[in-house]
Write a protein that holds these residues in place. Structure first.
Motif, PDB file in Angstrom:
ATOM      1  N   THR A  74      23.013  54.754 -61.875  1.00 13.23           N
ATOM      2  CA  THR A  74      21.953  55.763 -61.936  1.00 13.23           C
ATOM      3  C   THR A  74      20.769  55.354 -61.076  1.00 13.23           C
ATOM      4  OG1 THR A  74      22.607  56.462 -64.161  1.00 13.23           O
ATOM      5  CG2 THR A  74      20.355  56.956 -63.478  1.00 13.23           C
ATOM      6  N   PRO A  77      17.486  57.701 -65.941  1.00 17.80           N
ATOM      7  CA  PRO A  77      18.546  57.950 -66.929  1.00 17.80           C
ATOM      8  C   PRO A  77      18.235  59.176 -67.777  1.00 17.80           C
ATOM      9  CG  PRO A  77      17.914  55.625 -66.905  1.00 17.80           C
ATOM     10  CD  PRO A  77      16.897  56.341 -66.072  1.00 17.80           C
ATOM     11  N   ASN A  78      19.271  59.909 -68.143  1.00 12.71           N
ATOM     12  CA  ASN A  78      19.110  61.091 -68.987  1.00 12.71           C
ATOM     13  C   ASN A  78      20.247  61.133 -70.009  1.00 12.71           C
ATOM     14  OD1 ASN A  78      21.378  62.085 -67.566  1.00 12.71           O
ATOM     15  ND2 ASN A  78      20.069  63.112 -66.058  1.00 12.71           N
ATOM     16  N   THR A 126      23.590  60.260 -68.737  1.00 10.55           N
ATOM     17  CA  THR A 126      23.777  58.826 -68.532  1.00 10.55           C
ATOM     18  C   THR A 126      24.276  58.166 -69.814  1.00 10.55           C
ATOM     19  OG1 THR A 126      21.865  58.901 -67.033  1.00 10.55           O
ATOM     20  CG2 THR A 126      22.698  56.728 -67.646  1.00 10.55           C
ATOM     21  N   THR A 143      24.917  61.244 -63.968  1.00  9.60           N
ATOM     22  CA  THR A 143      23.479  61.531 -63.961  1.00  9.60           C
ATOM     23  C   THR A 143      23.099  62.550 -62.894  1.00  9.60           C
ATOM     24  OG1 THR A 143      23.077  59.273 -64.725  1.00  9.60           O
ATOM     25  CG2 THR A 143      21.185  60.482 -63.850  1.00  9.60           C
ATOM     26  N   THR A 144      23.668  62.418 -61.703  1.00  6.29           N
ATOM     27  CA  THR A 144      23.243  63.269 -60.583  1.00  6.29           C
ATOM     28  C   THR A 144      24.351  64.113 -59.976  1.00  6.29           C
ATOM     29  OG1 THR A 144      23.689  61.595 -58.878  1.00  6.29           O
ATOM     30  CG2 THR A 144      21.541  61.508 -59.987  1.00  6.29           C
TER      31      THR A 144
END
Length: 343
Positions: A59, A66-67, A70, A180-181
């Motif tokens: 991440t 981080p979310n 994640t 994450t992305t």
């Protein structure tokens, strides 16, 4: 009349405590503790502390914070890692019966069918969690799970074994980036570095049961030095974020900007030093005397050193707070490794 109770103890018709006040549930309690201990050994639970840093480093490499996705990636990583541990002992149960008869399966403390069932269930859970993090995460988790199963069932004892294990660790880092992305390309360099470390540790582990050549730990020692050099050397920073450091003494600087001050770089260096400190002595000792005990100690140190390396990679990507969080897992892993071996 005696019969076997649900906990594996023999139960009689009478439930009265024996004279002296002894607790007749003690055998059941001991059996329960023994089972928990056996599963902790099978799954090598202290090694779990080396897993969350994969997704967090991936991440950080993307520049994102981080979310919740994640966290799903971390959960997926933990499940797939433990699936590999259970499957490993199931596949090696005949070899362990000769080389490591104390392991949970050859000692009879856990049935082979239970270990295989756990591996399947954990793999399914890992893929389900990755699916919850999105299609890009699942696209990484599927080859990761396939690599884990291929390693344990066929590749482990071939020359391709260390490469497969390195690929699995690299994919685990990419799983965090994808979850994450949705993108993995920015995390490829970090995945390659972490995979290289895993390649070195796995190569050493191939001779931990019987000992062997000093070349493997010597190569791991050299790899540690190389990785430390690469992680702490960031030429691009001098052209980008730290360009102020190259301004002349009369140049205008923002208030509080001091020449040469780069907290992320300092933290990266400190964490890289911790990485070296964790591995250098065990690798050196195994090089001098590649006996099974010293080789096993070197492998355990290499596994635990994954954590400061993950933290250094994260700090290198400017994830300072996350790097400190990862680094905090190292003493926990070391503490629990004193109770349950990670090898």
């Amino acid at each position: 009349m005696l019969r076997e109770g649900s906990c594996g103890c023999l139960e009689g018709e009478s439930t009265a405590a024996p004279e002296g006040g002894a607790d007749d549930t003690a055998p059941c309690a001991r059996t329960s503790r023994s089972r928990r201990r056996a599963w902790a050994e099978l799954l090598r639970l202290p090694a779990l502390f080396s897993v969350p840093g994969d997704a967090l480093a991936g991440t950080a490499a993307t520049g994102a914070a981080p979310n919740s996705r994640t966290l799903l990636a971390i959960g997926s990583s933990l499940c797939l890692y433990e699936a590999g541990m259970a499957l490993n002992d199931w596949a090696d149960r005949d070899v362990d019966a000769v080389e490591r008869p104390h392991r949970p399966l050859p000692s009879g403390r856990i049935r082979p069918a239970a270990a295989l069932t756990a591996a399947c269930a954990l793999t399914g859970a890992g893929l389900a969690l990755a699916s919850g993090a999105g299609r890009p995460a699942l696209a990484v988790a599927v080859p990761l799970a396939a690599t884990v199963w291929a390693y344990d069932l066929g590749l482990k004892h071939t020359p391709a074994g260390p490469v497969a294990m390195a690929a699995a660790r690299g994919l685990d880092l990419l799983l965090g980036a994808a979850a994450t992305t949705g993108h993995t390309r920015p995390a490829l360099p970090s995945a390659a570095l972490l995979g290289t470390h895993t390649l070195a540790v796995t190569t050493v582990s191939r001779q931990e049961a019987q000992g062997g050549s000093p070349l493997a730990p010597l190569a791991a020692l050299a790899t540690t030095a190389l990785l430390t050099r690469v992680v702490t050397h960031r030429p691009s920073e001098h052209r980008g974020a730290t360009a102020l450091d190259h301004l002349g003494p009369g140049a205008n600087r923002p208030p509080g900007a001091a020449p040469g001050r780069n907290p992320a770089a300092h933290l990266t260096t400190a964490l890289a030093a911790a990485y070296v400190a964790a591995t250098a002595r065990p690798y050196f000792h195994a090089t001098l005397n590649p006996s099974p005990p010293l080789t096993q100690r070197a492998v355990g140190a290499g596994v635990r050193a994954t954590i400061p390396l993950q933290a250094a990679l994260t700090a290198r990507s400017k994830g300072t707070a996350t790097a400190l969080l990862i680094a905090a897992l190292a003493p926990l892993g070391a503490r629990f490794a004193k109770k349950v071996s990670v090898t």
